[in-house]
Design a protein around this motif. Structure first.
Motif, PDB file in Angstrom:
ATOM      1  N   UNK A  59       0.859  -1.175   0.000  1.00 52.53           N
ATOM      2  CA  UNK A  59       0.000   0.000   0.000  1.00 52.53           C
ATOM      3  C   UNK A  59       0.901   1.233   0.000  1.00 52.53           C
ATOM      4  N   UNK A  60       0.469   2.259  -0.716  1.00 56.50           N
ATOM      5  CA  UNK A  60       1.280   3.467  -0.892  1.00 56.50           C
ATOM      6  C   UNK A  60       0.434   4.690  -0.558  1.00 56.50           C
ATOM      7  N   UNK A  61       1.013   5.620   0.192  1.00 57.16           N
ATOM      8  CA  UNK A  61       0.313   6.865   0.536  1.00 57.16           C
ATOM      9  C   UNK A  61       1.338   7.985   0.607  1.00 57.16           C
ATOM     10  N   UNK A  62       1.038   9.127  -0.011  1.00 60.30           N
ATOM     11  CA  UNK A  62       2.035  10.186   0.022  1.00 60.30           C
ATOM     12  C   UNK A  62       1.536  11.536  -0.445  1.00 60.30           C
ATOM     13  N   UNK A  63       2.446  12.504  -0.403  1.00 60.74           N
ATOM     14  CA  UNK A  63       2.186  13.861  -0.867  1.00 60.74           C
ATOM     15  C   UNK A  63       3.367  14.317  -1.717  1.00 60.74           C
ATOM     16  N   UNK A  64       3.093  15.154  -2.712  1.00 62.97           N
ATOM     17  CA  UNK A  64       4.138  15.702  -3.569  1.00 62.97           C
ATOM     18  C   UNK A  64       3.864  17.181  -3.815  1.00 62.97           C
ATOM     19  N   UNK A  65       4.909  18.001  -3.716  1.00 65.41           N
ATOM     20  CA  UNK A  65       4.829  19.419  -4.058  1.00 65.41           C
ATOM     21  C   UNK A  65       5.921  19.714  -5.076  1.00 65.41           C
ATOM     22  N   UNK A  66       5.547  20.377  -6.181  1.00 65.13           N
ATOM     23  CA  UNK A  66       6.513  20.751  -7.208  1.00 65.13           C
ATOM     24  C   UNK A  66       6.381  22.235  -7.505  1.00 65.13           C
ATOM     25  N   UNK A  67       6.966  23.055  -6.653  1.00 68.46           N
ATOM     26  CA  UNK A  67       6.923  24.495  -6.842  1.00 68.46           C
ATOM     27  C   UNK A  67       5.505  24.983  -7.029  1.00 68.46           C
ATOM     28  N   UNK A  68       5.317  25.887  -8.003  1.00 73.99           N
ATOM     29  CA  UNK A  68       3.973  26.393  -8.271  1.00 73.99           C
ATOM     30  C   UNK A  68       3.267  25.580  -9.356  1.00 73.99           C
TER      31      UNK A  68
END
Length: 305
Positions: free
Chosen positions: A69-78
């Motif tokens: 099972x996979x759970x996550x967050x990603x932010x790539x600038x704007x």
């Protein structure tokens, strides 16, 4: 379907996938070099204190688990911020299903302009992934909800970085972060920490993205030069990779951080329930539009931008 819709959805979703894959580290199986430290007894057990030796074991055990099972967050600038959750299987290529929600950035804005809430269902297969864009998109796409993104088509669109993306999408297994640290030769054991109630060993290192890609993909010299230029243009140089490993030598958490010209790259992923069933069903052909066909419409259409 209007040309404007094709351009907005086709280009933004495809390029977001490509950029995310560039940010996700791959790596060779060769491992790095490190000095072996003396093994010490810890409560009657032999502790692995050489990080290179320990991570080789982690890479083997995690890869051998075949699903999680996979759970996550990603932010790539704007460009975007997103959350993701689901299950993936890597027995033979990567298959599985994920729920992705775009929570900010230009990607979320594009989804909202189509009338959606930013939530997307994704299904992964060996040669392509499928994205369910929701009811608002279907109203503008002849009633079809799903977009099929063949990895070969995405590679053609994005050039050298597309080839890297294709490799990453087909081999995006949890042990890639471990392999990246091994290939970098720059890894240290930070210590024991708690990860969602589980005691885990923390390892950290810095990865040169272009150098690692040269080691782990089959790009030609010309493609590699193009890829390095794309990284330079985007402001991407190195990434800090941190991983946490449980007592069974299985990866339970990974964080990747770096910088782009558009802002910070920051990805946090949790892994659990290794061995879980993670099958994915192909969407109905009659409910699917192909990304390559969308791009042809965009190129030949005379609608708005």
């Amino acid at each position: 379907m209007s040309t404007k819709t094709v351009r907005r959805v086709g280009a933004t979703v495809a390029m977001a996938a490509m950029l995310t894959s560039v940010a996700a580290c791959g790596g060779s199986d060769d491992g790095g070099s490190g000095k072996s430290a003396e093994k010490k007894d810890n409560g009657g057990a032999v502790a692995k204190v050489d990080p290179i030796a320990a991570l080789r074991t982690v890479q083997k055990k995690t890869n051998g688990a075949k699903s999680a099972k996979v759970e996550g967050t990603t932010v790539m600038g704007d460009t975007m911020s997103m959350t993701q959750s689901g299950s993936l299987d890597w027995t033979d290529g990567v298959t599985g299903s994920m729920t992705i929600k775009y929570t900010g950035g230009s990607m979320a804005d594009s989804m909202k302009q189509l009338g959606g809430d930013g939530t997307m269902q994704a299904r992964y297969f060996k040669d392509a992934y499928y994205a369910n864009m929701g009811e608002a998109f279907a109203k503008q796409a002849g009633g079809k909800h799903w977009i099929r993104y063949a990895y070969d088509d995405l590679a053609k669109v994005a050039g050298a970085s597309g080839e890297v993306m294709k490799d990453q999408m087909q081999n995006a297994t949890p042990d890639q972060g471990v392999k990246a640290l091994l290939a970098s030769g720059d890894v240290k054991k930070v210590g024991q920490e708690d990860v969602r109630g589980v005691s885990a060993t923390h390892y950290s290192g810095t990865v040169d993205v272009a150098e690692l890609t040269a080691k782990s993909t089959a790009l030609s010299a010309e493609q590699l030069a193009e890829f390095k230029k794309q990284l330079t243009d985007a402001g991407v140089t190195t990434e800090q990779v941190d991983i946490w490993v449980d007592k069974n030598d299985l990866l339970v958490k990974k964080i990747e951080k770096g910088m782009m010209k558009t802002g910070e790259l920051n990805s946090t992923v949790f892994y659990s329930d290794y061995g879980v069933k993670a099958a994915a069903e192909l969407p109905p052909t009659g409910d699917t539009v192909d990304f390559a066909e969308m791009m042809k419409q965009a190129q030949s259409g005379s609608g708005g931008s």
